[in-house]
Write a protein that holds these residues in place. Structure first.
Motif, PDB file in Angstrom:
ATOM      1  N   LEU A 176       0.842  -1.194   0.000  1.00  0.00           N
ATOM      2  CA  LEU A 176       0.000   0.000   0.000  1.00  0.00           C
ATOM      3  C   LEU A 176       0.878   1.245   0.000  1.00  0.00           C
ATOM      4  CD1 LEU A 176      -2.968   0.800   0.058  1.00  0.00           C
ATOM      5  CD2 LEU A 176      -2.821   0.927   2.540  1.00  0.00           C
ATOM      6  N   GLN A 177       1.377   1.622  -1.181  1.00  0.00           N
ATOM      7  CA  GLN A 177       2.237   2.786  -1.339  1.00  0.00           C
ATOM      8  C   GLN A 177       1.849   3.534  -2.618  1.00  0.00           C
ATOM      9  OE1 GLN A 177       5.833   0.092   0.111  1.00  0.00           O
ATOM     10  NE2 GLN A 177       6.590   2.110  -0.481  1.00  0.00           N
ATOM     11  N   PRO A 178       2.201   4.842  -2.722  1.00  0.00           N
ATOM     12  CA  PRO A 178       1.768   5.651  -3.864  1.00  0.00           C
ATOM     13  C   PRO A 178       2.427   5.248  -5.182  1.00  0.00           C
ATOM     14  CG  PRO A 178       2.351   7.031  -1.993  1.00  0.00           C
ATOM     15  CD  PRO A 178       2.850   5.655  -1.692  1.00  0.00           C
ATOM     16  N   MET A 179       1.959   5.901  -6.268  1.00  0.00           N
ATOM     17  CA  MET A 179       2.466   5.612  -7.600  1.00  0.00           C
ATOM     18  C   MET A 179       2.338   6.870  -8.446  1.00  0.00           C
ATOM     19  SD  MET A 179      -0.967   3.543  -8.525  1.00  0.00           S
ATOM     20  CE  MET A 179      -1.374   3.547  -6.788  1.00  0.00           C
ATOM     21  N   TYR A 232       5.618   4.412 -12.112  1.00  0.00           N
ATOM     22  CA  TYR A 232       6.517   4.161 -10.992  1.00  0.00           C
ATOM     23  C   TYR A 232       5.674   3.926  -9.742  1.00  0.00           C
ATOM     24  CZ  TYR A 232      10.142   6.146 -14.010  1.00  0.00           C
ATOM     25  OH  TYR A 232      11.004   6.389 -15.045  1.00  0.00           O
ATOM     26  N   TYR A 233       6.124   2.996  -8.899  1.00  0.00           N
ATOM     27  CA  TYR A 233       5.417   2.753  -7.644  1.00  0.00           C
ATOM     28  C   TYR A 233       6.415   2.394  -6.552  1.00  0.00           C
ATOM     29  CZ  TYR A 233       5.894  -2.313  -8.613  1.00  0.00           C
ATOM     30  OH  TYR A 233       6.386  -3.571  -8.879  1.00  0.00           O
ATOM     31  N   GLY A 234       5.990   2.582  -5.306  1.00  0.00           N
ATOM     32  CA  GLY A 234       6.840   2.257  -4.180  1.00  0.00           C
ATOM     33  C   GLY A 234       6.631   0.823  -3.727  1.00  0.00           C
ATOM     34  N   SER A 235       7.718   0.145  -3.400  1.00  0.00           N
ATOM     35  CA  SER A 235       7.656  -1.203  -2.845  1.00  0.00           C
ATOM     36  C   SER A 235       8.636  -1.272  -1.683  1.00  0.00           C
ATOM     37  CB  SER A 235       8.013  -2.245  -3.912  1.00  0.00           C
ATOM     38  OG  SER A 235       7.979  -3.556  -3.365  1.00  0.00           O
ATOM     39  N   LYS A 236       8.123  -1.012  -0.476  1.00  0.00           N
ATOM     40  CA  LYS A 236       8.951  -0.874   0.728  1.00  0.00           C
ATOM     41  C   LYS A 236       9.960   0.259   0.517  1.00  0.00           C
ATOM     42  CE  LYS A 236       8.184  -5.624   2.202  1.00  0.00           C
ATOM     43  NZ  LYS A 236       8.770  -6.922   2.603  1.00  0.00           N
TER      44      LYS A 236
END
Length: 202
Positions: A94-97, A106-110
């Protein structure tokens, strides 16, 4: 018009998140109660509901042409068109993109920033912050040469700049920490002026 407010849309709940695009927006509406429900609605520029879907949802982002959007839902980033036809999906926390173009985002993964190609279904690591941190908000420079992203570790926020080359990994990636007040719990890319190609924060 003429400085007057015009009623645009009436929701069932005061708990709304709005994600605008040209001539329209997506709305996440959360109705709390015995059974909390979350709905995503696509609304036209005149306030007409084009489509809606009851799904757990956070962090909506529109593609550059405004014809599709991504939403973080159920442990995945899911890409839909305006009528909620699913086009692609990738497992993600559950992170922004943020979208790079009409087919990749692009998206965040940890602590990592990833690039997802919706056409090929593949993901590529672009940059990362320190181990144990969590990537938050992100944005692209006007010419897509850099991605700026926030990262938090032990309730301390930090901003980073990663150099991109054609939107793929550059072996000489430059991460530029931007020093903010200590113990800033929320660190957002809104701190940055994205209009100019170079940024200096002192």
């Amino acid at each position: 018009t003429n400085g007057q407010l015009k009623k645009f849309f009436v929701a069932k709940s005061p708990s709304l998140d709005l994600f605008a695009k040209d001539n329209g927006l997506a709305i996440i509406e959360t109705i709390t109660g015995h059974d909390e429900t979350t709905s995503v609605m696509v609304v036209s520029g005149s306030g007409k509901i084009i489509s809606s879907k009851s799904i757990p949802a956070r962090y909506i982002s529109w593609s550059t042409n405004g014809k599709k959007f991504s939403v973080n839902s159920g442990g995945k980033i899911v890409i839909y068109d305006e009528l909620f036809n699913q086009l692609a999906a990738v497992s993600a926390p559950l992170q922004p993109m943020v979208w790079r173009d009409d087919n990749s985002l692009y998206y965040g993964s940890k602590n990592r920033v990833m690039l997802f190609n919706s056409k090929g279904g593949s993901s590529l690591e672009v940059s990362r912050s320190q181990t144990g941190s969590v990537v938050g908000a992100m944005n692209l420079s006007e010419n897509n040469d850099y991605i700026y992203f926030s990262s938090s570790y032990n309730e301390v926020g930090q901003l980073y700049r990663a150099k991109l080359k054609g939107g793929v990994v550059d072996v000489s990636i430059l991460s530029l920490p931007v020093f903010l007040p200590a113990k800033i719990g929320v660190c957002d890319t809104n701190y940055i002026n994205f209009i100019r190609p170079t940024i200096v924060i002192e």
